[in-house]
Design a protein around this motif. Structure first.
Motif, mmCIF file in Angstrom:
data_model
loop_
_atom_site.group_PDB
_atom_site.id
_atom_site.type_symbol
_atom_site.label_atom_id
_atom_site.label_comp_id
_atom_site.label_asym_id
_atom_site.label_seq_id
_atom_site.Cartn_x
_atom_site.Cartn_y
_atom_site.Cartn_z
ATOM 1 N N MET A 160 0.835 -1.183 0.000
ATOM 2 C CA MET A 160 0.000 0.000 0.000
ATOM 3 C C MET A 160 0.879 1.245 0.000
ATOM 4 N N THR A 161 1.868 1.243 -0.879
ATOM 5 C CA THR A 161 2.795 2.358 -0.931
ATOM 6 C C THR A 161 2.231 3.555 -1.675
ATOM 7 N N GLY A 162 1.133 3.398 -2.382
ATOM 8 C CA GLY A 162 0.572 4.488 -3.168
ATOM 9 C C GLY A 162 -0.152 5.540 -2.347
ATOM 10 N N PHE A 163 -0.356 5.294 -1.073
ATOM 11 C CA PHE A 163 -1.079 6.235 -0.223
ATOM 12 C C PHE A 163 -0.133 6.900 0.759
ATOM 13 N N PHE A 164 -0.366 8.171 1.011
ATOM 14 C CA PHE A 164 0.402 8.868 2.041
ATOM 15 C C PHE A 164 -0.015 8.366 3.413
ATOM 16 N N ASN A 165 -1.307 8.141 3.600
ATOM 17 C CA ASN A 165 -1.823 7.698 4.887
ATOM 18 C C ASN A 165 -2.703 6.463 4.668
ATOM 19 N N SER A 166 -2.067 5.305 4.571
ATOM 20 C CA SER A 166 -2.792 4.064 4.300
ATOM 21 C C SER A 166 -3.746 3.704 5.422
ATOM 22 N N GLN A 167 -3.349 3.934 6.678
ATOM 23 C CA GLN A 167 -4.222 3.633 7.802
ATOM 24 C C GLN A 167 -5.481 4.495 7.758
ATOM 25 N N PHE A 207 -6.891 5.681 5.066
ATOM 26 C CA PHE A 207 -7.714 5.160 3.981
ATOM 27 C C PHE A 207 -8.540 3.967 4.463
ATOM 28 N N LEU A 208 -7.907 3.042 5.186
ATOM 29 C CA LEU A 208 -8.626 1.867 5.676
ATOM 30 C C LEU A 208 -9.648 2.246 6.745
ATOM 31 N N THR A 209 -9.342 3.231 7.573
ATOM 32 C CA THR A 209 -10.309 3.701 8.568
ATOM 33 C C THR A 209 -11.515 4.339 7.891
ATOM 34 N N PRO A 255 9.420 -20.674 -3.265
ATOM 35 C CA PRO A 255 10.308 -21.508 -4.087
ATOM 36 C C PRO A 255 11.770 -21.149 -3.799
ATOM 37 N N ASN A 256 12.668 -22.069 -4.099
ATOM 38 C CA ASN A 256 14.089 -21.822 -3.876
ATOM 39 C C ASN A 256 14.564 -20.570 -4.612
ATOM 40 N N LYS A 257 15.348 -19.774 -3.929
ATOM 41 C CA LYS A 257 15.987 -18.564 -4.456
ATOM 42 C C LYS A 257 15.002 -17.476 -4.868
ATOM 43 N N VAL A 258 13.771 -17.530 -4.377
ATOM 44 C CA VAL A 258 12.779 -16.486 -4.647
ATOM 45 C C VAL A 258 12.482 -15.792 -3.325
ATOM 46 N N LEU A 259 12.874 -14.514 -3.218
ATOM 47 C CA LEU A 259 12.681 -13.779 -1.972
ATOM 48 C C LEU A 259 11.302 -13.146 -1.871
ATOM 49 N N PHE A 260 10.799 -12.610 -2.979
ATOM 50 C CA PHE A 260 9.514 -11.913 -2.971
ATOM 51 C C PHE A 260 8.568 -12.567 -3.960
ATOM 52 N N SER A 261 7.325 -12.781 -3.527
ATOM 53 C CA SER A 261 6.294 -13.356 -4.391
ATOM 54 C C SER A 261 5.126 -12.382 -4.470
ATOM 55 N N PRO A 262 4.641 -12.072 -5.681
ATOM 56 C CA PRO A 262 3.496 -11.157 -5.793
ATOM 57 C C PRO A 262 2.220 -11.806 -5.279
ATOM 58 N N MET A 263 1.392 -10.993 -4.658
ATOM 59 C CA MET A 263 0.090 -11.454 -4.165
ATOM 60 C C MET A 263 -0.982 -11.098 -5.193
ATOM 61 N N PRO A 264 -2.004 -11.938 -5.320
ATOM 62 C CA PRO A 264 -3.157 -11.526 -6.125
ATOM 63 C C PRO A 264 -3.869 -10.362 -5.421
ATOM 64 N N VAL A 265 -4.929 -9.902 -6.007
ATOM 65 C CA VAL A 265 -5.718 -8.823 -5.414
ATOM 66 C C VAL A 265 -6.304 -9.296 -4.092
ATOM 67 N N VAL A 266 -6.294 -8.409 -3.098
ATOM 68 C CA VAL A 266 -6.862 -8.716 -1.789
ATOM 69 C C VAL A 266 -8.083 -7.828 -1.589
ATOM 70 N N TRP A 267 -9.213 -8.454 -1.267
ATOM 71 C CA TRP A 267 -10.440 -7.713 -0.978
ATOM 72 C C TRP A 267 -10.461 -7.444 0.521
ATOM 73 N N VAL A 268 -10.381 -6.178 0.896
ATOM 74 C CA VAL A 268 -10.406 -5.774 2.299
ATOM 75 C C VAL A 268 -11.771 -5.142 2.568
ATOM 76 N N TYR A 269 -12.444 -5.626 3.603
ATOM 77 C CA TYR A 269 -13.771 -5.124 3.942
ATOM 78 C C TYR A 269 -13.923 -5.128 5.454
ATOM 79 N N ALA A 270 -15.029 -4.624 5.943
ATOM 80 C CA ALA A 270 -15.257 -4.514 7.385
ATOM 81 C C ALA A 270 -16.379 -5.443 7.810
#
Length: 126
Positions: free
Chosen positions: A1-8, A10-12, A75-90
């Protein structure tokens, strides 16, 4: 969530909008919940009824099994794995914690400190 200045913030704000949409809900009793979708950003064409879709997250030292929708060893020698879209709700906080779920912290930057902490996502492990 690096695209937001204030991610918290936004979620609130999203929690507030969901709370206003349900009669009798109080903001203090509402918590964030999430569901990892099987699609990536390019595959989604509509917005959710409630909550938000979050994309661009990655796992550090772990992998994601899209077929079974669960956290796996990286997997071996893979440090970062992309995540699919995450649906965040309340939801109302009356639910207990599932021991099969891993509470994965989300940070703004790779430097993991309390200053860059945003929230936790619950990810299925088995």
């Amino acid at each position: 969530m690096t695209g937001f200045f204030n991610s918290q913030g936004f979620l609130t704000a999203m929690r507030q909008e969901v709370t206003r949409g349900h009669k009798g809900w109080a903001l203090d009793g509402v918590v964030l919940h999430n569901e990892v979708m099987r699609q990536f950003k390019e595959d989604i064409t509509t917005h959710p009824q409630e909550g938000v879709y979050v994309h661009g997250l990655s796992l550090d030292g772990a992998g994601w099994d899209r077929r079974n929708s669960k956290l796996v060893d990286s997997p071996n020698k893979v440090l970062f794995s992309p995540m699919p879209v995450v649906w965040v709700y309340a939801v109302l906080s009356s639910q207990g914690k599932d021991p099969r779920m891993y509470e994965c912290p989300v940070y703004k930057k790779p430097n993991r400190t309390d200053l860059t902490y945003i929230t936790t996502l619950t990810l299925k492990t088995t």
